[in-house]
Structures are given as C-alpha cells and as structure tokens.
Scaffold this motif. Structure first.
Motif, mmCIF file in Angstrom:
data_model
loop_
_atom_site.group_PDB
_atom_site.id
_atom_site.type_symbol
_atom_site.label_atom_id
_atom_site.label_comp_id
_atom_site.label_asym_id
_atom_site.label_seq_id
_atom_site.Cartn_x
_atom_site.Cartn_y
_atom_site.Cartn_z
ATOM 1 N N GLN A 283 0.821 -1.213 0.000
ATOM 2 C CA GLN A 283 0.000 0.000 0.000
ATOM 3 C C GLN A 283 0.853 1.261 0.000
ATOM 4 O OE1 GLN A 283 -3.622 -0.493 2.871
ATOM 5 N NE2 GLN A 283 -1.972 -1.810 3.612
ATOM 6 N N ALA A 296 -3.734 1.627 -4.336
ATOM 7 C CA ALA A 296 -4.644 0.481 -4.449
ATOM 8 C C ALA A 296 -4.154 -0.488 -5.520
ATOM 9 C CB ALA A 296 -6.058 0.961 -4.763
ATOM 10 N N PHE A 299 -1.211 -2.299 -4.075
ATOM 11 C CA PHE A 299 -1.663 -3.292 -3.096
ATOM 12 C C PHE A 299 -2.235 -4.523 -3.795
ATOM 13 C CE2 PHE A 299 -5.342 -5.053 -0.829
ATOM 14 C CZ PHE A 299 -4.673 -5.644 0.235
ATOM 15 N N LEU A 300 -3.084 -4.306 -4.794
ATOM 16 C CA LEU A 300 -3.682 -5.430 -5.513
ATOM 17 C C LEU A 300 -2.599 -6.295 -6.150
ATOM 18 C CD1 LEU A 300 -6.134 -6.926 -6.634
ATOM 19 C CD2 LEU A 300 -6.227 -5.247 -8.503
ATOM 20 N N TYR A 303 -0.600 -8.079 -3.286
ATOM 21 C CA TYR A 303 -1.367 -9.114 -2.601
ATOM 22 C C TYR A 303 -1.497 -10.363 -3.471
ATOM 23 C CZ TYR A 303 -4.757 -11.477 0.237
ATOM 24 O OH TYR A 303 -5.368 -12.422 1.016
ATOM 25 N N ALA A 317 -8.506 -10.411 -1.916
ATOM 26 C CA ALA A 317 -7.927 -9.340 -2.735
ATOM 27 C C ALA A 317 -9.014 -8.419 -3.272
ATOM 28 C CB ALA A 317 -7.124 -9.943 -3.881
ATOM 29 N N THR A 321 -9.254 -4.621 -1.727
ATOM 30 C CA THR A 321 -8.939 -3.530 -2.653
ATOM 31 C C THR A 321 -10.103 -2.549 -2.753
ATOM 32 O OG1 THR A 321 -7.488 -4.986 -3.935
ATOM 33 C CG2 THR A 321 -8.254 -2.973 -5.013
ATOM 34 N N PRO A 353 -2.701 -3.746 -13.140
ATOM 35 C CA PRO A 353 -3.535 -3.387 -11.986
ATOM 36 C C PRO A 353 -3.934 -1.919 -11.958
ATOM 37 C CG PRO A 353 -1.274 -3.893 -11.313
ATOM 38 C CD PRO A 353 -1.416 -4.349 -12.723
ATOM 39 N N ILE A 357 -7.791 -0.634 -11.813
ATOM 40 C CA ILE A 357 -8.348 0.266 -10.802
ATOM 41 C C ILE A 357 -8.958 1.497 -11.459
ATOM 42 C CG2 ILE A 357 -7.803 1.732 -8.825
ATOM 43 C CD1 ILE A 357 -7.743 -1.196 -8.114
#
Length: 400
Positions: A283, A296, A299-300, A303, A317, A321, A353, A357
């Motif tokens: 993060q 985000a 993080f995704l 993870y 996940a 998220t 990712p 997002i």
C-alpha cells in the motif's frame, strides 16, 4: 534456409498467440522441434528436400507434409543426439517451487506453449540467441501467477550453465537482462557442457543468487506500476484523491486483512506472516503514498503476488482492494457479474492493476461522512457474494 527460417518464425508466433493450444498447432510444434534437433544430422539432399517442400506453404501444413515425407530420416537424425538441452515442464515447476517455497500456481497451457516455442529458432542459432529466446518467451507468456522474472531468469541461467556458459548474476546485470534479453545473443557455448541435471543447476543458482533475483523482481515490480506523474493529464485530473472530511488517509493493517479473509472464507485460515506483511506493505510507496488509486493498484498487485492465506486469497484481494478505495474517498463501480473476471484478469497478468483500478473508480462526493471499515467490508461481501464464490472455485489452496 530462408524458407525454413520463415516457417520457424511463423509457427513460433502461432504457438505464442494460440490460447489454448489446439492439437494441430501442438503436433506441428513437436514435429518442427524434432526436425530442428536433428537438422545437423540430416543428409544434405533431405535438407534440400525439406527447404523445397516448405515454399509457399502455411506453417502447420508445411511441417505436417515435410514430416510425413521424411519421418524416418528425421527420426534417425533426432536420435543421434540433441545438441542443446532445454528445461522441461518438471524443471520449470521445480524452479518455481525452489524459488518461492510454494506450490506453483501455473497456467498449464501457457507453460506448455512457452516450453514448446522456446527451442523454435533457426538451427544454426548460437547458444546466446537460444538463451535470449528462452527468456523472452517466458517473460512474454507469463505462465506463473505473480512475478515472472525470477523463474524466467533461473531457467535461462540454468540453460546457459548446462552448456558451459554463464552470465553475471548481480542484480544490476540481471535487471538489465530482463529489460533486454537480446543482451545474451553474443554468448557462445563451451566445449565442456555441465554434467549436472537441471534440478541440480537450479538449486545451485538459487543457493548462490537468490537475493539478487529477489532484488530484480522488486525492481521490475517498481517499474511496472506507472507513477502518477507519468499518467496522461486528463487521467491525473479525473483521479485526484478526494479523502473524507477529516482528510485522513487510511490504510489496511495486517489485522484488517486477517479479519477480511476470515469473513470471506467463513473461518480462520492459516497464513504466512511474512507474506502477509509483504502484501500489506504494497500500500505504501516512497514519495507516492498520497495517491490512493496508485496505492490500491500496488496493493492489488502485491497481494496477488504473495497470497498469504491458505484459502480465499482472490476473494480477499477483491474485497480488500475495494474497501481500501472506499475508505479513502472513492466509489468503485464494478458490476457483480464482472467482478470475478476483473480480479482474475489482473491475477493472470492480462490487465495491468493500475488500468484495472482506473477502470472502476470515481471520486466520492465531497462531504460524505466516513464509514467504519467493517461496515464497508460487510456491505461489499454481501454485494459481491456470487463473485466471491466464483473466485473461491478458481483458487487452489496454498501451503503456508
């Protein structure tokens, strides 16, 4: 050998682009590999006949016809000895298991295509060209979940060492190699190939160079996520963070993720503390920890790489998220019927990712009162319950 090289390149691209691999392409790939393995041992008149037969034909048809016409000669030539020893499926899986100390999360079709396409180079190609093609193919097809650079590099270094060659294993050189596999093309094979098996070579490489390989993956991950400053101006304007009234930035803790996983799986799951800690740290980013959309995405990505729990990682996940976005002033517009595909496309590296997002978020209306994390999570779990079931079905339990 212009016609042969044309067919090699065309069939190689066909294998790389055919998903899933059909039987016709598979048989053509196997036949072409046998032809190339024995090319040096084929009589000149057979080689000339092969070249003549390939003129103007489509790759699959050409290889099928050539193999049918000269099958005995090709089989005899191939049996006389393979000049280059390539890693097998078992070797690739062993590299993943040894590197990550985890069961491989692999897309079998992509791994098959990577192993089939890697040896398809002109028969006169030197060792360096072959190593470059092997590395480039694994990076392109990305058969394993998460990072690919580590396993691809281990297999490439093992391939070089199997033929008596080597490459500097410091992190800087290896990172440069991932960015430009053609760097290998000038390497020549030694007259003294290694007698070691691929599993032995792989274990020796990781015993000596695992920290450097881990550093390479970290560097590649950092480069993979586009900094906010590099996004097009309209995207930057549209996605400026709008935190809640208190203007406080909120992050998920280790305890939050453990609780979310327990909620989505309906029972406590075993987990790896080290992998959970690594996933949580995604993060944050040096000098960029104030951009929720980018964080985000990071993080995704992180993870899905570390997947710290024995079960429910994909579902966790998704919920984590979306919750991270919501508690920091963003609304996620992700239809329930598309949610599992959205998450799995990122896990399979089909979608970046950050693009994923950006596809689903809009800033919340200013002035909204902050809602507790657990309230967000309970609402998300209830709303996305069908998607969570689908994600659970797509996931293989992991050892922790």
């Amino acid at each position: 050998m212009a016609e042969l090289n044309r067919v090699i390149e065309a069939l190689r691209e066909q294998i790389l682009n055919t998903e899933p691999l059909d039987d016709s392409t598979r048989q053509s790939g196997l036949a072409l590999r046998m032809i190339l393995e024995g090319w040096a041992h084929l009589p000149p008149e057979i080689r000339q006949g092969v070249e003549t037969s390939l003129v103007g034909e489509s790759p699959a048809e050409a290889i099928s016809r050539v193999f049918s016409a000269h099958s005995k000669a090709i089989a005899r030539a191939s049996a006389q000895g393979v000049l280059y020893r390539y890693p097998t499926e078992r070797d690739a899986l062993h590299a993943y298991e040894t590197f990550y100390q985890a069961c491989p999360d692999v897309q079998a079709d992509r791994l098959e295509r990577a192993l089939m396409a890697s040896p398809l180079v002109p028969p006169e190609s030197a060792l360096g060209v072959r190593a470059s093609t092997l590395l480039e193919t694994f990076l392109r097809l990305s058969p394993f979940a998460g990072d690919q650079a580590g396993v691809a590099l281990v297999l490439t270094l093992a391939f070089l060492q199997a033929h008596g060659a080597d490459y500097p294993s410091d992190a800087e050189n290896l990172t440069r190699l991932v960015q430009n596999p053609a760097t290998l093309q000038s390497i020549e094979a030694s007259e003294n190939p290694s007698p070691l098996t691929y599993p032995d070579l792989i274990e020796a490489i990781l015993a000596e160079s695992k920290p450097q390989l881990v550093a390479v993956e970290a560097a590649i991950r950092q480069q993979a996520l586009v900094p906010l400053a590099n996004l097009p101006a309209p995207a930057r304007t549209a996605l400026q963070p709008v935190p809640g009234p208190s203007s406080e930035w909120r992050y998920l803790t280790l305890q939050d993720l453990i609780w979310i996983n327990t909620e989505v799986t309906k029972r406590p799951q075993p987990y790896s503390y080290e992998r959970l800690e690594e996933a949580t740290y995604y993060q944050y980013s040096y000098r960029q920890s104030r951009d929720v959309v980018l964080q985000a995405a990071r993080f995704l990505w992180g993870y899905l790489k570390y997947r710290p729990f024995a079960q429910g990682n994909y579902a966790t996940a998704l919920i984590a998220t979306l919750a991270l976005l919501q508690i920091n002033g963003y609304e996620a517009h992700l239809p329930v019927e598309q949610a599992s595909e959205w998450l799995l496309s990122v896990a399979a590296r089909k979608k970046h990712p950050l693009d994923a997002i950006r596809q689903i978020v809009n800033p919340s209306q200013p002035g909204k009162q902050p809602i507790p994390l657990r309230e967000h999570v309970h609402h998300l779990i209830e709303h996305y319950e069908p998607a969570l079931h689908t994600l659970m079905e797509h996931e293989t339990p992991l050892p922790v």
